[in-house]
Structures are given as C-alpha cells and as structure tokens.
Write a protein that holds these residues in place. Structure first.
Motif, PDB file in Angstrom:
ATOM      1  N   GLU A  68      13.519 -23.254  25.345  1.00  0.00           N
ATOM      2  CA  GLU A  68      12.617 -22.717  26.367  1.00  0.00           C
ATOM      3  C   GLU A  68      11.249 -23.390  26.289  1.00  0.00           C
ATOM      4  O   GLU A  68      10.594 -23.600  27.306  1.00  0.00           O
ATOM      5  N   LEU A  75       7.793 -27.800  33.023  1.00  0.00           N
ATOM      6  CA  LEU A  75       7.080 -27.103  34.095  1.00  0.00           C
ATOM      7  C   LEU A  75       5.601 -27.477  34.110  1.00  0.00           C
ATOM      8  O   LEU A  75       4.994 -27.623  35.175  1.00  0.00           O
ATOM      9  N   SER A 129      16.845 -22.189  37.194  1.00  0.00           N
ATOM     10  CA  SER A 129      15.569 -22.416  36.509  1.00  0.00           C
ATOM     11  C   SER A 129      14.595 -23.186  37.385  1.00  0.00           C
ATOM     12  O   SER A 129      13.418 -23.312  37.055  1.00  0.00           O
ATOM     13  N   THR A 131      12.224 -24.072  40.758  1.00  0.00           N
ATOM     14  CA  THR A 131      11.227 -23.260  41.449  1.00  0.00           C
ATOM     15  C   THR A 131      11.793 -22.704  42.750  1.00  0.00           C
ATOM     16  O   THR A 131      12.792 -23.202  43.278  1.00  0.00           O
ATOM     17  N   THR A 150      12.373 -19.638  39.012  1.00  0.00           N
ATOM     18  CA  THR A 150      11.108 -19.706  38.286  1.00  0.00           C
ATOM     19  C   THR A 150       9.976 -19.667  39.310  1.00  0.00           C
ATOM     20  O   THR A 150       9.921 -20.526  40.194  1.00  0.00           O
ATOM     21  N   ILE A 163       2.889 -20.805  35.856  1.00  0.00           N
ATOM     22  CA  ILE A 163       4.170 -20.116  35.947  1.00  0.00           C
ATOM     23  C   ILE A 163       3.973 -18.625  35.791  1.00  0.00           C
ATOM     24  O   ILE A 163       3.220 -18.165  34.930  1.00  0.00           O
ATOM     25  N   ARG A 166       8.582 -15.188  32.783  1.00  0.00           N
ATOM     26  CA  ARG A 166       9.430 -16.013  31.926  1.00  0.00           C
ATOM     27  C   ARG A 166      10.226 -17.004  32.779  1.00  0.00           C
ATOM     28  O   ARG A 166      10.865 -16.607  33.751  1.00  0.00           O
ATOM     29  N   PRO A 167      10.193 -18.301  32.446  1.00  0.00           N
ATOM     30  CA  PRO A 167      11.014 -19.262  33.200  1.00  0.00           C
ATOM     31  C   PRO A 167      12.494 -18.901  33.095  1.00  0.00           C
ATOM     32  O   PRO A 167      12.956 -18.403  32.064  1.00  0.00           O
ATOM     33  N   TRP A 169      15.180 -20.271  32.316  1.00  0.00           N
ATOM     34  CA  TRP A 169      15.908 -21.311  31.578  1.00  0.00           C
ATOM     35  C   TRP A 169      16.611 -20.643  30.407  1.00  0.00           C
ATOM     36  O   TRP A 169      15.994 -19.873  29.648  1.00  0.00           O
ATOM     37  N   LYS A 173      17.229 -16.893  32.016  1.00  0.00           N
ATOM     38  CA  LYS A 173      18.098 -16.664  33.179  1.00  0.00           C
ATOM     39  C   LYS A 173      19.041 -15.492  32.909  1.00  0.00           C
ATOM     40  O   LYS A 173      19.259 -14.643  33.794  1.00  0.00           O
TER      41      LYS A 173
END
Length: 497
Positions: A68, A75, A129, A131, A150, A163, A166-167, A169, A173
């Motif tokens: 992550e 990102l 993940s 955008t 994201t 961001i 939490r992304p 990824w 996810k």
C-alpha cells in the motif's frame, strides 16, 4: 468446456437478485492493459508531462508496486495529473479518453460475463484502485450500481490532488467491498469477484465465487492452490499491414460497385440500379477484408415480413456493409444528415435513396420522416435503421430513439430486429482499419405494429431494445469460448501477428 463457459453456467445457476454482487476490477480485468497508460500518453501528447515526473514513473515501474505504501507513492507521483484542474474538467477528460482510446481494449468475454450478471439481477460493482475519473465512464457504460474507486480531494470544485481516505489497493479494496456489503445487505458468500492483480487476493477471497482473469504470477499460483477458476483471455492481435491491405480492398470493391450502379442508373434512368448492384460489391469487399457474416438464427425473417423496418444495434462502420449483405435488395435507409456531407459515401447513399434526418431540428421530425413512410407504403421498400442513432464505443445497447418506430407504425409495417455481435471488435468505433473475423447475427421475429398508438411509442421502443439486451446476454457460449482461445476465422490466420 473451459473456464469461461464454466463461469457462465455458474452465473446462470446462481441465486437471482440484488443480494448477490458481481464485483469487477477494471485495469487488466475488464480491459486489456492499464488505463493509466492512456493517461500518460495523452499527457505526453499535450506536453504536460515533465521530465521529472516521467523519471519518477520509470523508477516506480522498475521497482514495482508490492505494498500500500508503494501505491501511495504512485498516487503522489500522479498528483500533477489532477491538481489544479476542476472536477468537471477531469470527468470530461476521462470520458474523452475512454471514448476514443480505452474502450477499444474492452475484453468481449468479460462484457458477456457482465451481461449474464445483469440478466440475473445481480448488483454490479466496479472496484478499482484507479481514480474515479478513470472508472466513471466504464461504470456508466455498464450501468454499475456502485463504483468503488480511489478518491481525490476537491475544494471549491478544484481538485487538489490529495487522496481522500484509504486507497483501494490490496487490503484497502477488500475493506471497501466489505463495507459496501454491510451497508447494502449484500451476501458476499454468494457473490462473484474478478481480478488479474496479485494485490487483489484479499479482495477475491472476500467473496464465495472469486475468479482470476489472465492473472499475474502470484495470483495465478494462489488461484491454482485454492482451486479458484482461472479465465485466461487475450484480445487477438493483427498484422497492421495486412489489415491496411484488406481495408483498402474492401473500400475499393464498395466504391467500384457503387460506381457501376450509379452509371447503370444514369443509363437506365433507374436510381434503384445502385441498390441492386451494391450488395454484390459489398459481398466481395467483405470477403477481401476477411469478414464472414454468419446468421445463427432467424434468417427467414430477413424476407418473410417485407416491407418492414429493419433495426440493428450500432457499434461500427462495418454495420452498414453487414446490413447490406443481409438485407440485399428492395431496401433503403434512414441516417443522420451529417453523413450526407461525407465525401463519396454521402453521394452514394443519397443516390441509393436514403432519407437523411436533421436531428438538430426536432420540430420537423414528423415532416422529415414522410419520405421514409412513403418508401414503405408506396414503393414497397424496406428501411434499414440504427435506432440508437450513433455508434457506441462499447457493446452496450444504447437508448433507442422513437423515430424508426413512428415510421413503422405510420406505414403499418412490422419491425424486424437484427442483432449484430462482433462488429465493434472487428472495426472498433474509432478505428479506420478492419480486422478479419466473423460477424454473428440473430434476426428476431417480426414485431407487429398494427395496434400501436403514438402515446406508447417510447415504451414500445424500450420493449424492442430489451429484446436486443436479452438476445446478446443469451448468445451461444461457443462464440465467446472461441474468442477466449484467441481464435479468428481460420481463413484469415495469416493476418494474425
């Protein structure tokens, strides 16, 4: 049987309804490759991509993304892509990129899996993940119920590039999927998920029916050890020189037959001479291009209900030649007025008696349709129309316009739905070159319009549209199994690279 057909049967055997979700990763799963590459190419073309940013991306690419934290650095590196632009600008950028580039990479077998889930009434979810700007277009195209992405910070309509949260990824996810399931009452144990990425193992194991789609090395090993289905897909590739030669041969044959038809018509003073000769030239052109037209079912309806209004789903420049091949004689068409101004083609279609409609002038809609009604009632000519009005960048069946149905009702003739599969794959909406292969066709039974009224045209149009949706969703699995084995018409094998 193979993994694709097994999966389709599993979907059709699953419980129906919204409590079952179908969750789709985007990059490498629904599409071949990565949408971020299209963004980078677009930025390079616009000279927005700085050398420092490029160097950072190359370094990340060499190092790889395995955590992550690594993805957070990706990102951060992409921040210049978004920062300072308005949210509306980025949504429009994503739409244009999808329409003109990314949509060409859609995997037809995954689209068919999507159709099957939609027919079962499942909740459709994009979980990526990437955008929101990257996945919003595909989410709309597939009528996704939810789009997990994201997200970036927006202040007063302007994107900061930071961001939010939490992304999505890896574990991020999986956490987003579980949260959605809690909020919406989704039964994950009965749900389905698809991905290609090693990082998506936690996401796949959150559902009862995971599948690895053309997986990378680690995910493939994990899927094999756990007995998860592995659906290996690869969009066919072609030799561009061969495609160029075949495309040129197709247009040469089409134009040559049109020239003969026009000349014959002038000599005989018969404008129908072009309509009579054009199918032969089109047949030769399709053959030279390596295109085979195969009617799977309903071929008798091409002649049994004439005169009629033939409708077809519209994805490609190939659609018209295919319809000429199918309908043959005693037919003309309706097209948007802009086509009349296309050099050569516009003149050919005008001489063939096409009715051109100005869609920018709805106040004259009924008046503009009068020549089409006359062609049906007085001349006994059938009409060929694309009710979507414009080509779709994906296999999605768009909204049907009411005009063709008004024509059929006023003329008192039936509507005959012609369902095309694969034209968009053989000549994608934005492409100028034809790929060799087979166009599959189903002709549905004629739809009687004798008891229709003007007030119900919209609902009648939607009923017919649903016939297309259902026909495509129930298409024989063998067609897609062949695609997933990366096969094309055997007669054109030399054009594959």
């Amino acid at each position: 049987m193979n993994a694709f057909t097994d999966r389709m049967q599993a979907i059709r055997s699953a419980p129906t309804g919204k409590k079952v979700a179908a969750l789709f990763d985007y990059d490498g799963t629904l599409i071949e490759g990565f949408s971020a590459a299209d963004i980078m190419r677009a930025r390079l073309r616009s000279m927005e991509f700085g050398l420092g940013e490029l160097a950072e991306f190359l370094l990340i690419g060499l190092r790889g993304v395995v955590s992550e934290q690594d993805y957070a650095e990706v990102l951060e590196a992409t921040k210049p892509t978004f920062a300072g632009k308005t949210y509306a600008e980025l949504i429009d950028f994503g739409d244009q990129l999808f329409k003109h580039e990314t949509a060409s990479k859609l995997r037809p077998q995954m689209w068919q899996i999507l159709r099957a889930h939609r027919e079962m009434g499942h909740t459709i979810v994009i979980a990526s993940s990437a955008t929101r700007f990257q996945i919003e277009p595909i989410a709309r195209e597939i009528d996704a119920d939810y789009a997990l992405a994201t997200d970036v910070e927006v202040v007063d309509g302007v994107v900061t590039g930071n961001i939010l949260g939490r992304p999505l990824w890896g574990p991020g996810k999986a956490a987003a999927v579980r949260a959605l399931a809690r909020e919406q009452g989704i039964d994950l144990a009965s749900s389905f998920a698809y991905s290609d990425g090693d990082e998506d193992i936690p996401y796949l194991e959150s559902v009862g029916n995971p599948a690895a789609v053309s997986p990378r090395r680690v995910l493939r090993a994990e899927a094999e050890s756990r007995g998860w289905p592995i659906i290996d897909l690869k969009n066919p590739t072609y030799n561009r020189v061969g495609m160029l030669a075949r495309t040129g041969a197709f247009y040469g044959s089409f134009i040559a037959s049109a020239a003969v038809g026009l000349t014959t018509g002038l000599i005989r003073r018969d404008r129908h001479a072009l309509v009579d000769i054009l199918p032969t030239g089109t047949d030769v052109g399709l053959s030279l291009a390596g295109i085979h037209v195969q009617v799977l079912d309903g071929g008798e309806y091409l002649t049994s209900a004439r005169p009629c209004v033939f409708l077809f789903n519209h994805q490609s420049k190939l659609d018209l030649p295919v319809m000429i091949n199918l309908v043959r004689a005693d037919a003309t068409g309706v097209a948007k007025k802009e086509i009349q101004r296309v050099p050569v083609l516009g003149q050919i279609l005008d001489q063939a008696g096409l009715v051109f409609i100005d869609r920018g002038d709805p106040s004259r809609a009924i008046e503009q349709l009068e020549p089409a009604v006359k062609a049906l009632q007085e001349d006994g000519m059938s009409l060929v129309v694309a009710p979507e009005g414009t080509r779709s960048p994906t296999p999605r069946v768009g909204t049907f316009k009411k005009g063709p149905f008004h024509i059929a009702m006023q003329a008192g003739v039936p509507v005959v739905p012609v369902v095309l599969r694969n034209t968009g794959e053989l000549m994608w909406r934005g492409s100028q070159l034809i790929r060799p292969g087979t166009v599959e066709v189903m002709v549905l039974p004629p739809v009687d319009t004798s008891d229709w009224t003007a007030d119900e045209i919209a609902s009648r149009a939607e009923e017919v549209r649903q016939m297309y949706v259902t026909a495509l969703a129930d298409w024989p699995l063998e067609s897609f199994a062949d695609d997933s084995n990366d096969t094309v018409d055997r007669a054109t094998e030399e054009d594959r690279s």
